[in-house]
Write an enzyme that holds these catalytic residues in place. Structure first.
Site, mmCIF file in Angstrom:
data_model
loop_
_atom_site.group_PDB
_atom_site.id
_atom_site.type_symbol
_atom_site.label_atom_id
_atom_site.label_comp_id
_atom_site.label_asym_id
_atom_site.label_seq_id
_atom_site.Cartn_x
_atom_site.Cartn_y
_atom_site.Cartn_z
ATOM 1 N N ASP A 20 0.816 -1.212 0.000
ATOM 2 C CA ASP A 20 0.000 0.000 0.000
ATOM 3 C C ASP A 20 0.850 1.263 0.000
ATOM 4 O OD1 ASP A 20 -2.142 -1.668 -0.021
ATOM 5 O OD2 ASP A 20 -2.926 -1.092 1.933
ATOM 6 N N ARG A 102 1.203 6.967 17.036
ATOM 7 C CA ARG A 102 1.027 7.929 15.945
ATOM 8 C C ARG A 102 1.700 9.278 16.204
ATOM 9 N NH1 ARG A 102 0.843 3.619 13.366
ATOM 10 N NH2 ARG A 102 -1.161 2.849 12.644
ATOM 11 N N ASP A 131 -6.629 6.895 12.591
ATOM 12 C CA ASP A 131 -5.217 7.231 12.404
ATOM 13 C C ASP A 131 -5.011 8.491 11.579
ATOM 14 O OD1 ASP A 131 -4.077 5.322 14.001
ATOM 15 O OD2 ASP A 131 -3.835 3.853 12.397
ATOM 16 N N SER A 185 -6.560 -6.940 8.645
ATOM 17 C CA SER A 185 -5.425 -6.023 8.609
ATOM 18 C C SER A 185 -4.787 -5.946 9.991
ATOM 19 C CB SER A 185 -5.862 -4.630 8.159
ATOM 20 O OG SER A 185 -6.728 -4.055 9.111
#
Length: 412
Positions: A20, A102, A131, A185
């Protein structure tokens, strides 16, 4: 195609080396005709990161524009440990493993942008998740002028088929296991793994055992309990079984204890900041042990008023982290209060690990507020006068008596 008028000249991309983000890398070059810098962070996700360097070079990134950094110590020392001083859990259960990573990634993206003269940063978060909010709020808090590019909100590659077609058209290698739909995922770092989507989307269905990657099934864990000791200094773990270690080493070792004993599994339906509910499978083996130990040492070293205030503020603190406000003034204000409360949270906790569970079985500290003389059922040698309790009760009962008398009078 010609670049839009507001197109960035140079972009720092949060790059994993996976399919990705490799597609995003090529898309940025194609869409904006811009220079791309890649940043790959080792946060303890357990993957070999050097292949990301070779893949970035293959996709046309100059060697001096490829950044691969080991951030494990900074991650645990400056983000995980401060959060654990607060005993932070979101919605009563989630230990915020994805959320807390993050702001560090965003911090380095912004710093590398400044170092390289880039005017934008980019991430691979989708337009449905939390996110994107965390990355972007953190980036803007650190540099209000930075551009943030979120390809998943911009491009027309809206299906797996289109993504693979774009990859093939641009000579991006596709691993055989990427040809079909992934069953779920995964996001991982040293604190946890998070698994979502596909086979996990129906919250009525039990998660398949193959989803769990960091822990043995509790039923398959050893039949003999294991006892360990964790030592704290001002709220942070500094040693296991008397051996002093760095923050990342401590969490790594606690993860191994948790893995072995099946500790830290969570099947959770949470409320995302963007408004929808989401079901996730989380594994936080070391963090679950650390939280139990930290609460154990606080039990004897933290004053009741300070502890109760801290517990009342914790849900707000956890929500700020979950929603992406790590770099906000309110989180920093709460952190100052929390850190003040930890000045005497120093000592050692003994824990028993057994088949998915961890519990405190002993704790001691030179800073302890626990007084055996005051709580003993034996003769306390004058340490506590039980007659004092009568006046204490009468004063606290006064308003209740007045309320009861009024209510009896009115309802006669």
């Amino acid at each position: 195609m010609s670049a839009p008028r507001s197109a960035p000249k140079k972009v720092v991309l949060a790059y994993s080396g996976g399919l990705d983000t490799s597609i995003i890398l090529k898309w940025l070059k194609t869409e904006y005709d811009c220079e791309v810098v890649t940043f790959t962070a080792d946060l303890g996700q357990g993957e070999e990161l050097e292949p990301a360097r070779a893949k970035a070079e293959m996709l046309g990134v100059a060697p001096e524009n490829i950044f691969i950094e080991d951030l494990r110590e900074e991650f645990v020392r400056d983000f995980v440990f401060p959060m654990f001083r607060a005993n932070a859990v979101y919605e009563g259960l989630y230990l915020l493993g994805t959320s807390i990573a993050r702001p560090l990634i965003s911090k380095r993206l912004v710093e590398i942008a400044e170092m390289t003269g880039a005017d934008a940063v980019a991430h691979g978060a989708t337009g449905k998740g939390n996110d994107q909010v965390r990355f972007e709020l953190s980036a803007y808090a650190l540099n209000p002028d930075i551009k943030v590019i979120a390809p998943w909100r911009e491009w027309d590659l809206t299906s797996r088929t289109k993504l693979l077609e774009f990859a093939e058209a641009n000579q991006i290698p596709i691993a055989k296991d990427k040809r079909g739909e992934a069953p779920f995922s995964v996001d991982a770092n040293l604190l946890h793994t998070s698994s979502e989507g596909k086979v996990l989307e129906n919250p009525a269905d039990d998660a398949p055992e193959y989803v769990y990657q960091r822990t043995v099934h509790p039923e398959d864990a050893p039949d003999t309990p294991e006892v360990i000791e964790i030592t704290f200094d001002q709220g942070d773990a500094i040693a296991i079984n008397g051996v002093v270690m760095t923050p990342a080493t401590i969490l790594t070792m606690l993860n191994e204890y948790g893995r072995k004993h099946g500790i830290g599994r969570l099947d959770f339906v949470e409320n995302r900041f963007v408004g929808m509910k989401s079901r996730g499978i989380y594994e936080t083996p070391g963090g679950t042990i650390l939280l139990e130990a930290h609460r154990g040492i606080e039990q004897i070293t933290l004053d009741s008023g300070a502890g109760h205030l801290k517990d009342s503020l914790m849900p707000r603190y956890a929500e700020l982290i979950y929603n992406g406000f790590w770099f906000s003034p309110e989180r920093e204000m709460l952190q100052a209060l929390i850190d003040k409360s930890q000045e005497h949270v120093t000592g050692t906790v003994r824990l028993k690990l057994y088949k998915g569970h961890v519990r405190t079985i002993g704790r001691w500290s030179d800073h302890s507020l626990y007084s055996e003389a005051h709580v003993t059922f034996e003769d306390d040698a004058g340490a506590y006068d039980q007659k004092d309790a009568a006046g204490f009760i009468q004063l606290n009962a006064l308003r209740l008596k007045l309320l009861a008398a009024r209510n009896r009078r009115i309802h006669k």
